[in-house]
Design an enzyme around this catalytic site. Sequence first.
Site, PDB file in Angstrom:
ATOM      1  N   ASN A 390       0.908  -1.300   0.028  1.00 24.47           N
ATOM      2  CA  ASN A 390      -0.030  -0.066  -0.139  1.00 24.47           C
ATOM      3  C   ASN A 390       0.960   1.349   0.037  1.00 24.47           C
ATOM      4  O   ASN A 390       0.832   2.226  -0.936  1.00 24.47           O
ATOM      5  CB  ASN A 390      -0.956   0.110   1.239  1.00 24.47           C
ATOM      6  CG  ASN A 390      -1.944   0.961   1.167  1.00 24.47           C
ATOM      7  OD1 ASN A 390      -2.798   0.781   0.434  1.00 24.47           O
ATOM      8  ND2 ASN A 390      -1.792   2.176   1.831  1.00 24.47           N
ATOM      9  N   ASP A 391       1.678   1.555   1.181  1.00 26.03           N
ATOM     10  CA  ASP A 391       2.436   2.709   1.187  1.00 26.03           C
ATOM     11  C   ASP A 391       3.418   2.930   0.055  1.00 26.03           C
ATOM     12  O   ASP A 391       3.676   3.859  -0.305  1.00 26.03           O
ATOM     13  CB  ASP A 391       3.155   2.788   2.558  1.00 26.03           C
ATOM     14  CG  ASP A 391       2.064   2.595   3.816  1.00 26.03           C
ATOM     15  OD1 ASP A 391       0.924   3.231   3.483  1.00 26.03           O
ATOM     16  OD2 ASP A 391       2.344   1.900   4.673  1.00 26.03           O
TER      17      ASP A 391
END
Length: 464
Positions: A390-391
């Site tokens: 995600n990040d």
Amino acid sequence: MSVLSGSWTEVLYLVAAVCFILALKGLSGPKTARRGNLIGAGGAVVGLLVTFLAFDLDHIPLILLAIVVGSALAVPAARRVQMTQMPQLVALFNGVGGGAAAVVAILELAAIGAGGDATSDRGNLAAVAFTVLVGSISFSGSCVTFAKLQELMTTRPVVIPGAAPLLVGGLVFSVGIAVWLFAVGQLWLGLLLLVLGLAVGVMVVLPVGGADVPIVISLLNAFTGLTVAAGGFVLHNTLLLVAGTLVGASGTILTREMASAMGRSVGGVMFGALRGGSTAGSTAISDRPVKSVTPDDVAILLGYARKVIVVPGYGLAVAQAQHTIRELAEQLEAKGIEVAYGIHPVAGRMPGHMNVLLAEANVPYEALKEMDEINPEFKTADVVLVVGANDVVNPAAKTTPSAPIYGMPILEVADAQQVIFLKRSMRPGFAGIENELLYDPKTSLLFGDAKDSLTKVLSAVKAL
């Protein structure tokens, strides 16, 4: 009674030191990492045997008992630990090293005081003060990072009222006690310094959260190396001095490289939350609408693509889906589809986490491409399959100055024709911020456990 002469001791210590250097060299590449690890372990065995044979040691039964108990605890833990828990294990082992160095320094301080005028050995007192302070910081700080990664406590920054002045005051007071210890050499000052170091270590790490924890682990690893080197000075042991210096130097370089890969400064990572910034965002689950798809839909997109890029993340590791993703890639390649893996430097919970995980599944190393190499290829990719990451793909790193990951280089998956996220839920990533790419018209989401989802996609691809 010692068996080895002084000359042979120095020669064998040199052999062990060379083994440590060759081990670091081997660990720099995946093809030589296993050999490097074995060479380093061999060097440690040589150093241990030489210590037993070259010196008249006291309390040998207690030493052997400690080795047996430590081995009985460490070997099963190391063999049973899952790859997802490897960063926690590294943090814990690192903390134990720093703590051990601090305890050895305290015992040496007691021996110096018992031998007469402690102030007559200024060099040793300086090394003792440094080892006790930095070693205790490393121990307590590593314990907090372990608790964060193991989710025994919140992974978000913990900023207590007055944290900044408390931390600064603790550091200043600790340095003052270290200087006093250097001046008078009293054991009680060493014990006080040990307690202060433990408190400072906790205060340093508590405000760190989100994806910054791996950087802290690396920094504390460098601290432990420096304490071991200082311990070698205290004990007049050249091998400890060399080994500690190697760990300290390599840990420092790795910390800087990781911070650079995230577009952050080490100071910003450690003290950003204390200056009013934050390394975490909301933990709330978004209810904004997204385009959800089925495994059959994903299989069709993959099966008719010409080029697919897989972006693995911590979610893949948690689900133990590395073998399934490799099988899926092989199926796609059998259909003439080009498959590559995009690896972010800080994907997972520590550097190289994804590389090791995929190597465990026999993914060819040539298919693993680092961020700088893979980013230009996203524009030519038909589909990007983001598995549990995600990040490291979040555009907020480029577009949102208030985001904790702002400035971090990311994998440019938004440049692909289609993006498919495999996620358990809409919960934010480790940094705790929402990913706007999830709401892009080109993005589809397949919800569920990564291994289960990939297994269904694999079956659907085979049926095409």
